[in-house]
Structure formats: structure tokens, C-alpha cells
Scaffold this active site. Structure first.
Site, mmCIF file in Angstrom:
data_model
loop_
_atom_site.group_PDB
_atom_site.id
_atom_site.type_symbol
_atom_site.label_atom_id
_atom_site.label_comp_id
_atom_site.label_asym_id
_atom_site.label_seq_id
_atom_site.Cartn_x
_atom_site.Cartn_y
_atom_site.Cartn_z
ATOM 1 N N ARG A 63 18.153 -4.090 4.572
ATOM 2 C CA ARG A 63 17.474 -5.198 3.880
ATOM 3 C C ARG A 63 18.492 -6.084 3.145
ATOM 4 O O ARG A 63 18.348 -7.308 3.108
ATOM 5 C CB ARG A 63 16.438 -4.637 2.890
ATOM 6 C CG ARG A 63 15.384 -3.720 3.504
ATOM 7 C CD ARG A 63 14.104 -4.425 3.771
ATOM 8 N NE ARG A 63 13.602 -5.140 2.616
ATOM 9 C CZ ARG A 63 12.956 -4.574 1.568
ATOM 10 N NH1 ARG A 63 12.708 -3.261 1.566
ATOM 11 N NH2 ARG A 63 12.542 -5.314 0.570
ATOM 12 N N ASN B 206 9.475 -10.553 -4.844
ATOM 13 C CA ASN B 206 10.548 -10.458 -3.849
ATOM 14 C C ASN B 206 11.846 -9.972 -4.487
ATOM 15 O O ASN B 206 12.111 -10.224 -5.658
ATOM 16 C CB ASN B 206 10.758 -11.808 -3.166
ATOM 17 C CG ASN B 206 9.546 -12.213 -2.347
ATOM 18 O OD1 ASN B 206 8.650 -11.400 -2.141
ATOM 19 N ND2 ASN B 206 9.509 -13.453 -1.885
ATOM 20 N N HIS C 249 9.731 -6.743 -9.203
ATOM 21 C CA HIS C 249 10.031 -5.537 -8.411
ATOM 22 C C HIS C 249 11.532 -5.307 -8.263
ATOM 23 O O HIS C 249 11.958 -4.636 -7.327
ATOM 24 C CB HIS C 249 9.331 -5.615 -7.047
ATOM 25 C CG HIS C 249 7.831 -5.526 -7.160
ATOM 26 N ND1 HIS C 249 6.983 -5.808 -6.121
ATOM 27 C CD2 HIS C 249 7.038 -5.170 -8.214
ATOM 28 C CE1 HIS C 249 5.714 -5.641 -6.521
ATOM 29 N NE2 HIS C 249 5.732 -5.253 -7.792
ATOM 30 N N CYS D 109 22.478 3.934 -11.689
ATOM 31 C CA CYS D 109 22.827 5.350 -11.569
ATOM 32 C C CYS D 109 21.563 6.197 -11.705
ATOM 33 O O CYS D 109 20.677 5.895 -12.499
ATOM 34 C CB CYS D 109 23.836 5.735 -12.656
ATOM 35 S SG CYS D 109 24.427 7.431 -12.472
ATOM 36 N N CYS E 105 23.181 8.750 -17.720
ATOM 37 C CA CYS E 105 24.084 7.609 -17.466
ATOM 38 C C CYS E 105 23.264 6.325 -17.324
ATOM 39 O O CYS E 105 22.263 6.304 -16.608
ATOM 40 C CB CYS E 105 24.885 7.871 -16.192
ATOM 41 S SG CYS E 105 26.003 6.531 -15.775
ATOM 42 N N THR F 19 -0.749 -17.711 5.343
ATOM 43 C CA THR F 19 -1.074 -17.940 6.760
ATOM 44 C C THR F 19 -2.480 -17.430 7.086
ATOM 45 O O THR F 19 -3.071 -17.836 8.082
ATOM 46 C CB THR F 19 -0.049 -17.225 7.668
ATOM 47 O OG1 THR F 19 0.213 -15.938 7.112
ATOM 48 C CG2 THR F 19 1.248 -18.006 7.771
HETATM 49 C C1 BJW Z 1 2.621 -15.793 4.680
HETATM 50 C C2 BJW Z 1 3.599 -16.141 5.601
HETATM 51 C C3 BJW Z 1 4.062 -17.473 5.578
HETATM 52 C C4 BJW Z 1 3.116 -14.063 5.900
HETATM 53 N N1 BJW Z 1 3.547 -18.327 4.696
HETATM 54 N N2 BJW Z 1 2.118 -16.647 3.828
HETATM 55 C C5 BJW Z 1 -4.139 -0.253 -10.199
HETATM 56 C C6 BJW Z 1 -5.045 -0.134 -9.168
HETATM 57 C C7 BJW Z 1 -4.677 0.469 -7.963
HETATM 58 C C8 BJW Z 1 -3.393 0.961 -7.778
HETATM 59 C C9 BJW Z 1 -2.489 0.831 -8.800
HETATM 60 C C10 BJW Z 1 -2.858 0.232 -9.984
HETATM 61 N N3 BJW Z 1 -1.766 0.254 -10.809
HETATM 62 C C11 BJW Z 1 -0.739 0.813 -10.166
HETATM 63 C C12 BJW Z 1 -1.157 1.192 -8.946
HETATM 64 C C13 BJW Z 1 -0.323 1.877 -7.928
HETATM 65 C C14 BJW Z 1 0.602 0.972 -7.168
HETATM 66 C C15 BJW Z 1 -0.221 0.027 -6.304
HETATM 67 O O1 BJW Z 1 -0.362 -1.146 -6.566
HETATM 68 N N4 BJW Z 1 -0.732 0.528 -5.205
HETATM 69 C C16 BJW Z 1 -1.498 -0.299 -4.267
HETATM 70 C C17 BJW Z 1 -0.927 -0.101 -2.883
HETATM 71 C C18 BJW Z 1 -2.955 0.068 -4.405
HETATM 72 N N5 BJW Z 1 1.493 0.221 -8.029
HETATM 73 C C19 BJW Z 1 2.611 0.747 -8.485
HETATM 74 O O2 BJW Z 1 2.927 1.885 -8.234
HETATM 75 C C20 BJW Z 1 3.507 -0.146 -9.342
HETATM 76 N N6 BJW Z 1 3.873 0.523 -10.535
HETATM 77 C C21 BJW Z 1 3.059 0.623 -11.591
HETATM 78 O O3 BJW Z 1 1.988 0.074 -11.627
HETATM 79 O O4 BJW Z 1 3.581 1.370 -12.645
HETATM 80 C C22 BJW Z 1 2.702 1.812 -13.651
HETATM 81 C C23 BJW Z 1 2.083 3.076 -13.120
HETATM 82 C C24 BJW Z 1 2.907 4.120 -12.763
HETATM 83 C C25 BJW Z 1 2.330 5.293 -12.272
HETATM 84 C C26 BJW Z 1 0.946 5.383 -12.116
HETATM 85 C C27 BJW Z 1 0.139 4.289 -12.443
HETATM 86 C C28 BJW Z 1 0.722 3.132 -12.954
HETATM 87 C C29 BJW Z 1 4.813 -0.385 -8.604
HETATM 88 C C30 BJW Z 1 4.640 -1.212 -7.362
HETATM 89 C C31 BJW Z 1 5.976 -1.369 -6.672
HETATM 90 C C32 BJW Z 1 5.827 -2.042 -5.298
HETATM 91 N N7 BJW Z 1 7.033 -1.929 -4.607
HETATM 92 C C33 BJW Z 1 7.185 -2.603 -3.331
HETATM 93 C C34 BJW Z 1 8.550 -2.171 -2.780
HETATM 94 C C35 BJW Z 1 9.663 -2.814 -3.612
HETATM 95 C C36 BJW Z 1 11.005 -2.550 -3.085
HETATM 96 C C37 BJW Z 1 11.196 -3.118 -1.717
HETATM 97 O O5 BJW Z 1 11.216 -4.356 -1.559
HETATM 98 O O6 BJW Z 1 11.341 -2.315 -0.813
HETATM 99 O O7 BJW Z 1 7.129 -4.029 -3.496
HETATM 100 S S1 BJW Z 1 5.870 -2.313 -2.169
HETATM 101 C C38 BJW Z 1 5.889 -3.917 -1.449
HETATM 102 O O8 BJW Z 1 4.619 -4.572 -1.723
HETATM 103 C C39 BJW Z 1 6.949 -4.699 -2.221
HETATM 104 C C40 BJW Z 1 6.278 -6.030 -2.413
HETATM 105 O O9 BJW Z 1 6.890 -6.720 -3.502
HETATM 106 C C41 BJW Z 1 4.852 -5.642 -2.657
HETATM 107 C C42 BJW Z 1 3.866 -6.754 -2.412
HETATM 108 O O10 BJW Z 1 3.839 -7.147 -1.095
HETATM 109 P P1 BJW Z 1 3.706 -8.689 -0.732
HETATM 110 O O11 BJW Z 1 4.872 -9.428 -1.236
HETATM 111 O O12 BJW Z 1 2.365 -9.169 -1.118
HETATM 112 O O13 BJW Z 1 3.870 -8.625 0.863
HETATM 113 P P2 BJW Z 1 2.758 -8.302 1.970
HETATM 114 O O14 BJW Z 1 3.483 -7.969 3.213
HETATM 115 O O15 BJW Z 1 1.760 -7.349 1.495
HETATM 116 O O16 BJW Z 1 1.995 -9.691 2.145
HETATM 117 C C43 BJW Z 1 2.632 -10.831 2.697
HETATM 118 C C44 BJW Z 1 1.608 -11.967 2.688
HETATM 119 O O17 BJW Z 1 2.242 -13.139 3.133
HETATM 120 C C45 BJW Z 1 0.413 -11.706 3.612
HETATM 121 O O18 BJW Z 1 -0.775 -12.069 2.926
HETATM 122 C C46 BJW Z 1 0.648 -12.679 4.786
HETATM 123 O O19 BJW Z 1 -0.560 -13.185 5.335
HETATM 124 C C47 BJW Z 1 1.433 -13.777 4.100
HETATM 125 N N8 BJW Z 1 2.372 -14.539 4.942
HETATM 126 N N9 BJW Z 1 3.922 -15.114 6.433
HETATM 127 C C48 BJW Z 1 2.591 -17.952 3.892
HETATM 128 N N10 BJW Z 1 5.032 -17.952 6.513
HETATM 129 ZN ZN ZN Z 2 26.437 7.187 -13.638
#
Ligand code: BJW
Ligand code: ZN
Length: 299
Positions: free
Chosen positions: A102, A135, A154, A162, A167, A271
Site C-alpha cells: 500500500r 484515507n 485512521h 514502536c 517505548c 459512484t
Molecule cells: C467512489 C469512487 C469514485 C468508489 N468516486 N466514490 C459502532 C457501531 C458499530 C460498530 C462499531 C461502532 N463503533 C466502533 C465499531 C467497530 C468498528 C466498525 O466501525 N465496524 C464496522 C465495520 C461496523 N470501528 C472501529 O473498530 C474503530 N475504532 C473504534 O471505534 O474505537 C473505539 C472502540 C474500540 C473497541 C470497541 C468499540 C469501540 C476503528 C476503525 C478503523 C478502520 N480501519 C480501516 C483500516 C485502516 C488502515 C488501512 O487503511 O488499512 O480504515 S478499515 C477501512 O474502512 C479503512 C477505511 O478508512 C475505512 C472506511 O472505508 P471507506 O473509505 O468508506 O472505503 P469503502 O471501500 O468502504 O468505500 C468506498 C466508497 O467509495 C464506496 O461507497 C464506493 O461506492 C465509492 N467510490 N470509487 C466516488 N471514483
Molecule cells: Zn521502540
């Protein structure tokens, strides 16, 4: 720069749909009307505070895959295997290869017209503006987005941390590859098993480094979340731009409802058609629709 400088006085053909016009959405007159109503709201004194919520779709036109949907990472790989703390501790080599790939892709990528349109909006001084980005690819920064108005919810592919509890080492690092074993230009099923000794190590304590991104189950960094909340308390939200995100991950997704509950209007740039009732939906590649909505020409 003034907000008016960013808005076209006349439009060429646009593919926009306001939900209120959805019944007649195929009629090009009503499509133009949606863009017009958006522009007149943007120019009005009712639109003093704008929040943007950005997701992977913004970088899709820069050739970076999204997570969900066709071609998305989670279509072929499980987030449980790649984007959780457990995944990292059970096979750090696999997770590091995913992030090395990535990083490599993001370093090759250039920001698109959508990133640049938002960056220009961030330079406008007559409106309060903040971007929450999910992002981690650094493309908004590369596009010249005002860093004071950009909140990385994120984390970043280019932050290293670390893993040793005692640390606090953290750094920004753009090396590619990070180690000779992490020269990953393709991410597929035939990846070698890597020993932790082949992975990035902490210069302070020798511990294993990890990517500075937020995995599922981890808390978001406090500072950007606090700053988002402060922005909303101080300015309210007259308009939220929901750009290229599936709004499926919390807490980022909750800002749409927070804005709505404040009486803010919602404009979706995606989209895919959103089934919720929104004030505007600009359907199509946001690298095209966002500059049309916010400024004269896609650059
Ligand atoms: C276009 C296009 C074009 C395409 N033009 N459009 C409350 C309720 C339910 C669940 C939870 C909650 N609170 C917390 C949770 C759990 C969890 C969660 O949300 N789970 C869900 C799956 C239900 N959340 C967490 O764990 C978060 N932490 C947290 O809340 O801490 C407190 C806590 C801790 C412990 C317990 C409870 C609470 C952390 C979330 C971290 C997400 N991490 C990721 C990976 C990051 C690292 C990496 O990049 O690898 O983040 S997951 C991934 O999804 C990444 C993204 O930032 C994130 C969002 O995705 P995004 O950007 O929306 O992408 P897509 O692919 O989903 O969508 C793309 C869109 O674009 C689509 O709609 C297309 O149609 C469109 N598109 N081309 C315009 N050209
Ligand atoms: Zn260290």
C-alpha cells in the site's frame, strides 16, 4: 481566495441528482437544477461552515483500490487477517507486506482533481472548513490541502510506531522499500513467510515497528477526533460533503448524522446511489463531480 472564485457561473453538462428531484432525475434540466441549487446554497450566507468526510473513493481515480465493493481489498482479503491488532501479532510479516504494498502504491500515486478541489476549498478564508479523512495515503497532503484543516482519523501509511509498551518511538517515513524483504510491488496469495527480524525495527529499543494506521477495535487518535468535535461545537455544520465513502466504519460515519442533527445539509459524492434521503447526490467519479461542484475546471 473567496468562495465565489471556486464556483462556476455557468455549468456544462453535469450528472447530479438531488433526492428531491430524483423522480425526474433522468431529465437533464433537473440535473442542472440540482447543481444550481447546490451552488446557490454554497454562495449563500446560510453556508458558513463546511465539513468534508472523505473515504477511499476519493483516491480511486488515483489508482488506489477502495476497501469494499468490486476491486476493493476486502473483496479478496479478510479485514480480520490484515487490519486488526490480532492479525498483526499472529503474522506481522503478512500484515507488513500488505502495508508495504500500500505504501508503494501510494508513493507512486498522484492526487487527482478531487483532492485538488478540496485543497482549494481549504484555502478559502470566508468559510469555516474542515476535512475528516479516513484515507491514509497522503494524497490530500500532496495536493496542498491546508494541514490545519485536515484530520487523519485512521492514521497514515507513512507513520511508524514502536510496538513495545515501554517505548513511545514514532516517526514519519517515506522509504520504499522499508526493508529489503518488504519490496512488495504485488500483493497476492503467494507471499513469502517473513521472520520478524526481516521487518522494520525500532531505532530506540530494537522492538518491532508497526504501521501507524488504525485497525478495527483500536481507538482513533485523540487529537483529530477532539479537533473535529471542537470544530463542530464552535462553528456548527451548515453542509457536510460526504466524498467517496461507504460510511460503514464508525466513528467516522457518525459525523453525517451529527451534521444532520445540527440542521446541516448533506451532499453525497459517490459512484453508487445512496438510499438515504440526502439534500444532494452527485453520482459519478468524485474526481469529476467534486471540482464541478466546488470550482471552475478540474485541474
Ligand atoms: C467512489 C469512487 C469514485 C468508489 N468516486 N466514490 C459502532 C457501531 C458499530 C460498530 C462499531 C461502532 N463503533 C466502533 C465499531 C467497530 C468498528 C466498525 O466501525 N465496524 C464496522 C465495520 C461496523 N470501528 C472501529 O473498530 C474503530 N475504532 C473504534 O471505534 O474505537 C473505539 C472502540 C474500540 C473497541 C470497541 C468499540 C469501540 C476503528 C476503525 C478503523 C478502520 N480501519 C480501516 C483500516 C485502516 C488502515 C488501512 O487503511 O488499512 O480504515 S478499515 C477501512 O474502512 C479503512 C477505511 O478508512 C475505512 C472506511 O472505508 P471507506 O473509505 O468508506 O472505503 P469503502 O471501500 O468502504 O468505500 C468506498 C466508497 O467509495 C464506496 O461507497 C464506493 O461506492 C465509492 N467510490 N470509487 C466516488 N471514483
Ligand atoms: Zn521502540
Amino acid at each position: 481566495m473567496d468562495l465565489d472564485d471556486l464556483i462556476p457561473d455557468s455549468e456544462d453538462e453535469t450528472k447530479t441528482v438531488a433526492d428531491k428531484d430524483r423522480n425526474s432525475a433522468c431529465d437533464s434540466k433537473s440535473l442542472e437544477h440540482s447543481m444550481e441549487t447546490f451552488h446557490s446554497f454554497l454562495r449563500s450566507d446560510k453556508c458558513r461552515s463546511i465539513l468534508a468526510l472523505v473515504g477511499a473513493g476519493l483516491s480511486a481515480s488515483s489508482n488506489l483500490p477502495t476497501f469494499r465493493g468490486a476491486g476493493g481489498y476486502w473483496r479478496n482479503y479478510s479485514p480480520i487477517d490484515l487490519a486488526t491488532p490480532d492479525a498483526f501479532y499472529s503474522d506481522p510479516g503478512l500484515v507488513w507486506q500488505f502495508y508495504a504494498y500500500r505504501r508503494h502504491m501510494a508513493l507512486q500515486a498522484e492526487p487527482n482533481s478531487g483532492h485538488r478541489a478540496l485543497a482549494r476549498l481549504s484555502q478559502v478564508h470566508t468559510v469555516d472548513f474542515m476535512t475528516i479523512t479516513q484515507n491514509v495515503d497522503d494524497l490530500s497532503q500532496k495536493a496542498g490541502h491546508d494541514l490545519q484543516k485536515l484530520l487523519e482519523f485512521h492514521g497514515s501509511l507513512f507513520e511508524l510506531r514502536c510496538t513495545e509498551f515501554s517505548c513511545s518511538y514514532k516517526s514519519r517515513n517515506f522509504d520504499d522499500p522499508l526493508t529489503s524483504a518488504l519490496d512488495v510491488t504485488k500483493f497476492d496469495r503467494d507471499l513469502p513467510h517473513l521472520d520478524p527480524s526481516q521487518l522494520p525495527r525500532c531505532p530506540q529499543c530494537g522492538g518491532l515497528l508497526r504501521p501507524g494506521v488504525v485497525w478495527f477495535g483500536e481507538s482513533l487518535p485523540l487529537q483529530p477526533v477532539d479537533r473535529a468535535d471542537e470544530f463542530i461545537v464552535r462553528n456548527g455544520v451548515d453542509l457536510i460533503l460526504v466524498i467517496g465513502t461507504s460510511c460503514s466504519v464508525w466513528p467516522a460515519a457518525s459525523y453525517v448524522d451529527i451534521a444532520k442533527n445540527q440542521g446541516g445539509k448533506v451532499a453525497i459524492f459517490n459512484t453508487e446511489v445512496d438510499s438515504e434521503l440526502n439534500d444532494w447526490q452527485f453520482i459519478g467519479d468524485c474526481a469529476k463531480t467534486l471540482p464541478e461542484a466546488l470550482e471552475m475546471e478540474p485541474i
